[in-house]
Design an enzyme around this catalytic site. Structure first.
Site, PDB file in Angstrom:
ATOM      1  CG  ASP A   1      -0.193  -0.240   2.410  1.00  0.00           C
ATOM      2  OD1 ASP A   1       0.700   0.029   2.754  1.00  0.00           O
ATOM      3  OD2 ASP A   1      -0.871  -1.243   3.503  1.00  0.00           O
TER       4      ASP A   1
ATOM      5  CG  ASP B   1       0.076   4.224   4.190  1.00  0.00           C
ATOM      6  OD1 ASP B   1      -0.917   4.097   3.633  1.00  0.00           O
ATOM      7  OD2 ASP B   1       0.769   3.523   5.255  1.00  0.00           O
TER       8      ASP B   1
ATOM      9  CG  ASP C   1       7.312   1.433  13.283  1.00  0.00           C
ATOM     10  OD1 ASP C   1       7.564   1.998  12.460  1.00  0.00           O
ATOM     11  OD2 ASP C   1       6.497   0.095  13.176  1.00  0.00           O
TER      12      ASP C   1
END
Ligand code: ATP
Ligand code: MG
Length: 417
Positions: A54, A56, A124
């Protein structure tokens, strides 16, 4: 802080690898006077020369401003508000730059807006903290992720112990990237993982479940579960399975996941068969013990009862499977003993049940034949009988389609779980 900027000669991401809709979203936001970049997993995958799952987008525009620019877009999430811009079935997720919290507590608020740098600092791992600017064709790096990717190192952004305590799901994500890309874990990050692993039980069970299920269908389930055990996370999440892994290092569950990984790379598989593959050897072990204790009363109905309780017990107690998924996995496990009866009775004229899980059960049985070739005659008989009956029935196909249309609520901490 000034970011390090990498040009096309360095990163060699060709523009035609960028999803046209993501590019359109970025251009539209920029024309309206906002900043916008591709961010996160998509940039990482492009640099690793893999096809992103995907794309983003991260922007200075507030969620309402994004929504106003794209007809049919949806504002989602309460705790972490973002916008889904839809192009047919495809969704481009657009999030607003936001600042993280510098305290060592669990994250409580996520909608504090920030700038680009703050936006990557709350992410992260360094390899997930890169921006890509499709107009200048540059990779913008505030966190050293570009060099870490080159050196194939997984490292948290910020102090690892604090980052894992803030959101323990990051530990599962660490194992996921390690398994998926075969990366090395940085020394301090690994030390923090080993000291914080027990904290995984403080996270929202639904988020952990989603990461685990996504890994089952990722094509890297075998290395993932192997590493989950090696780093001690499996021991907290699925203690029975962890004990089985400890006493059988090269175990049949890992071998079955290896078969499932190869299959998943060719076609998508329902999550229920992947759960059944993970649990089958332990379930059979449990079942045979019970059968020894009480041999006379053992028939398929008993197997079914055992399977229903075993799926929830072995996958849990922390992770709670949705009822539909656990009953499908239980049916697939039960059917293993229809295909090869416990009493080794010779099969005469087998009649495949018209259950929508039976084709999945037969597929799991086929995985088992790769590990135990003496099962092949059983598989051949049932495969032929199913072919004659023209299975799978249409009901199974319908269910599969429905599941694919479900919107993606991933494990982003901020997706209000
Ligand atoms: P995948 O390829 O599995 O989708 P991903 O890195 O894109 O991997 P997503 O869940 O799609 O994972 O999240 C998109 C981005 O959001 C990540 O790349 C990361 O920058 C950020 N992110 C996701 N989860 C967390 C988290 N728990 N803590 C901080 N940042 C996160
Ligand atoms: Mg992603």
């Amino acid at each position: 802080m000034q970011p390090k900027v990498y040009f096309i000669d360095d990163h060699q991401i060709s523009l035609d690898k960028i999803d046209e809709h993501a590019h359109y979203v970025i251009s539209t936001l920029r024309r309206a006077g906002h900043k916008a970049y591709l961010v996160g997993g998509g940039v990482r995958d492009l640099l690793l020369k893999q096809r992103p799952k995907d794309f983003d987008v991260s922007t200075s525009a507030k969620p309402e401003e994004v929504k106003a620019l794209f007809r049919g877009s949806l504002l989602i999430g309460r705790r972490f508000r973002l916008v889904h811009v839809r192009f047919g079935k495809k969704i481009i997720e657009v999030s607003t730059f936001r600042a993280g919290e510098a305290t060592s507590d669990l994250i409580v608020r996520d909608n504090i807006w920030g700038n680009e740098e703050e936006d990557v600092l709350r992410r992260d791992f360094t390899i997930n903290g890169l921006f890509y600017d499709p107009d200048a064709q540059t990779v913008i790096d505030y966190v050293g992720g570009y060099l870490d990717l080159e050196k194939r190192i997984l490292r948290t952004i910020g102090e690892p112990k604090m980052r894992f305590s803030q959101d323990p799901v990051r530990m599962i994500r660490l194992v996921k990237f390690c398994a998926r890309f075969d990366l090395n874990i940085d020394h301090d990050t690994l030390a923090a993982l080993l000291s914080c692993k027990g904290e995984i039980l403080k996270s929202a069970s639904a988020r952990v479940l989603e990461e685990v299920l996504r890994m089952l269908e990722s094509g890297s389930a075998k290395p993932f579960f192997h590493l989950m055990h090696e780093y001690g996370l499996l021991q907290s999440l699925m203690p029975d399975l962890a004990d089985y892994f400890t006493s059988n290092p090269d175990n049949e569950a890992l071998a079955l996941l290896c078969e499932a990984d190869a299959a998943v790379r060719k076609e998508s598989l329902d999550r229920s068969i992947l759960i059944a593959a993970l649990l089958f050897p332990l379930f059979r072990h449990r079942l045979l013990l019970r059968a020894q204790q009480n041999p006379r009363h053992f028939h398929l109905g008993t197997v079914q009862e055992e399977a229903l309780s075993a799926v929830d017990e072995l996958f849990g107690p922390f992770l709670l499977l949705p009822r539909r998924l656990s009953s499908m996995a239980a049916a697939i496990l039960t059917s293993q003993f229809r295909i090869q009866p416990l009493d080794d009775r010779p099969l005469k004229n087998p009649r495949p049940p018209r259950e929508y899980t039976f084709p999945l059960a037969l597929k799991l049985f086929k995985f088992r034949t790769a590990i135990q070739p003496d099962l092949l005659p059983f598989y051949a008989i049932w495969a032929e009988a199913s072919y004659d009956q023209n299975l799978p029935p249409p009901e199974y196909e319908q269910r599969r389609k429905r599941r694919r249309r479900r919107p993606r609520y991933d494990s982003n901490p901020m997706h209000g779980t």
